[in-house]
Design a protein around this motif. Structure first.
Motif, PDB file in Angstrom:
ATOM      1  N   ALA A  91      34.036  19.419  -4.102  1.00 41.97           N
ATOM      2  CA  ALA A  91      32.984  18.583  -3.519  1.00 41.97           C
ATOM      3  C   ALA A  91      32.629  19.094  -2.127  1.00 41.97           C
ATOM      4  N   TRP A  92      33.649  19.520  -1.383  1.00 42.47           N
ATOM      5  CA  TRP A  92      33.455  20.017  -0.023  1.00 42.47           C
ATOM      6  C   TRP A  92      34.346  21.230   0.225  1.00 42.47           C
ATOM      7  N   ILE A  93      33.842  22.160   0.997  1.00 47.43           N
ATOM      8  CA  ILE A  93      34.655  23.213   1.617  1.00 47.43           C
ATOM      9  C   ILE A  93      34.508  23.042   3.120  1.00 47.43           C
ATOM     10  N   VAL A  94      35.646  22.994   3.808  1.00 43.87           N
ATOM     11  CA  VAL A  94      35.669  22.800   5.256  1.00 43.87           C
ATOM     12  C   VAL A  94      36.075  24.118   5.912  1.00 43.87           C
ATOM     13  N   ALA A  95      35.221  24.661   6.746  1.00 43.33           N
ATOM     14  CA  ALA A  95      35.488  25.956   7.388  1.00 43.33           C
ATOM     15  C   ALA A  95      35.167  25.872   8.874  1.00 43.33           C
ATOM     16  N   THR A  96      36.153  26.084   9.711  1.00 44.99           N
ATOM     17  CA  THR A  96      35.931  26.101  11.155  1.00 44.99           C
ATOM     18  C   THR A  96      35.161  27.364  11.539  1.00 44.99           C
ATOM     19  N   ALA A  97      34.633  27.386  12.771  1.00 43.46           N
ATOM     20  CA  ALA A  97      33.784  28.506  13.193  1.00 43.46           C
ATOM     21  C   ALA A  97      34.229  29.085  14.521  1.00 43.46           C
ATOM     22  N   GLY A  98      34.448  30.405  14.525  1.00 48.50           N
ATOM     23  CA  GLY A  98      34.648  31.160  15.756  1.00 48.50           C
ATOM     24  C   GLY A  98      33.411  32.021  15.952  1.00 48.50           C
ATOM     25  N   THR A  99      33.300  33.063  15.109  1.00 43.30           N
ATOM     26  CA  THR A  99      32.038  33.794  15.062  1.00 43.30           C
ATOM     27  C   THR A  99      30.992  33.002  14.269  1.00 43.30           C
ATOM     28  N   GLY A 100      31.449  32.241  13.280  1.00 48.96           N
ATOM     29  CA  GLY A 100      30.554  31.579  12.340  1.00 48.96           C
ATOM     30  C   GLY A 100      30.391  32.375  11.060  1.00 48.96           C
ATOM     31  N   GLY A 101      30.993  33.559  11.007  1.00 48.71           N
ATOM     32  CA  GLY A 101      30.830  34.432   9.853  1.00 48.71           C
ATOM     33  C   GLY A 101      31.424  33.869   8.568  1.00 48.71           C
TER      34      GLY A 101
END
Length: 380
Positions: A204-214
């Motif tokens: 339902a969801w994938i949670v991904a933090t961002a440093g570069t955002g890549g």
């Protein structure tokens, strides 16, 4: 150099054919690309770990364990892609240094690949970077170059590259374009392959933090390309501008100080952060990130870095919303790197106290959720 004559309407026109190929360089390049590709070929995929939730909820929570890469973090994938991109563009040359602006994990991985192909590596990083990350960079043959102001990393890296004749890798610009987001066993394709036999194979969801955002860009693009119904959430720590830039549609958003959660959050909107590709953002207090790190260790016996805690906090909040709405399904987040790199930070009560962080209300929120299925806002 050879010349040939070309007939045009106005008469003969001399053309110049310049051949810059060099046999020794082409042989070196071919071998360098082979070595980087061989690293991927001999590496097994990373594990998908289950975070224990009550069976009655009908919800499965997973962590994609990127700490099992050879250099111990999610950034190993990025560094490999960046090196292949720069090599094939002709930007990395024999004997000349590769220089990167990094808060730590990317630099560790890039130092590894630089050593693999035999070029020097210099990491330009904030002076507050954890000593363990600095040790790992130096272990892989890299050099650490410190700056007091995180905003100066970019200019300092470019200056060093100009002075030495080296290449500024610039992960914050090239992360989203160096990675093959359509597939080729990228992190998103890997997640879906590993979920195939689970009861909810499409999260339902994938949670991904961002440093570069890549990483968030790669996952979101893959989801759209494959026409999945999965939604993408990007949590943002304190002292980062991504949340403000996304909510206000402001590409010039900025923060006056650096993130305490190493590896994620930025003081400016980075070129590799793709706001239009994602569905939701959450602002996560640093105390919540640290509390979630510690809760993860209690739940599965694994220490992880602060960025993992940021993602886990947001994933648990999404889980609580699904419980409240009576929805079933799966949620995936990332275990970005191991906690032994941060024993003097996120696992140190002295550091937590010195930062003025109170973990108690956030730990209580997590405990209450796991015990009752309800989300109690910290301090409520």
């Amino acid at each position: 150099m050879s010349t040939t004559a070309r007939q045009g309407i106005a008469g003969p026109l001399a053309t110049v054919d310049v051949d810059r190929s060099d046999a020794a360089y082409r042989a070196w390049l071919k071998e360098a690309v082979r070595k980087v590709q061989a690293d991927a070929n001999r590496s097994a995929d990373t594990h998908l770990l289950r975070f224990p939730l009550p069976e009655a909820w009908g919800i499965d929570l997973y962590l994609k364990d990127e700490s099992t890469h050879p250099t111990g973090s999610l950034k190993h994938r990025l560094a490999r892609s960046l090196f292949l991109y720069a090599l094939c563009n002709g930007w990395i040359r024999p004997g000349r240094p590769v220089i990167e602006a990094s808060s730590g994990s990317t630099a560790v991985s890039e130092a590894y690949f630089a050593k693999l192909i035999g070029v020097p590596f210099v990491a330009v990083m904030p002076r507050t970077t954890s000593p363990e990350k600095c040790r790992l960079i130096e272990f892989h043959g890299g050099e650490c170059h410190f700056v007091d102001d995180p905003m100066k990393m970019y200019d300092e890296s470019a200056s060093l590259a100009a002075e030495t004749g080296g290449h500024y890798m610039d992960q914050f610009t090239y992360a989203e374009r160096a990675t093959d987001w359509r597939g080729n066993n990228n992190i998103a394709e890997s997640m879906y392959q590993q979920l195939k036999l689970e009861r909810y194979p499409e999260p339902a969801w994938i949670v991904a933090t961002a440093g570069t955002g890549g990483t968030s860009a790669t996952i979101a693009r893959y989801v759209h390309y494959m026409q999945h119904d999965t939604r993408i959430c990007v949590p943002d720590p304190e002292n980062s501008c991504f949340f403000d830039g996304w909510t206000q549609n402001d590409p010039l958003a900025h923060s006056d100080c650096g993130s305490r959660i190493e590896g994620i959050g930025r003081p400016r909107m980075e070129p590799s952060f793709v706001p239009g590709a994602i569905d939701r953002m959450m602002k996560v207090p640093d105390a919540a990130s640290v509390a979630a790190c510690r809760a993860l260790e209690q739940a599965i016996g694994r220490k992880a870095g602060g960025s993992t805690g940021t993602g886990l906090w947001s994933a648990l909040k999404i889980v609580s919303e699904m419980v409240a709405e009576g929805r079933t399904g799966s949620v995936v987040t990332l275990l970005c790197d191991p906690g032994d790199r941060y024993l003097d930070k996120y696992y140190s009560d002295a550091w937590v106290s010195a930062q003025g962080l109170d973990l108690t209300p956030y730990a209580r929120t997590i405990d209450t959720l796991l015990a009752t299925g309800t989300w109690q806002e910290p301090g409520a």
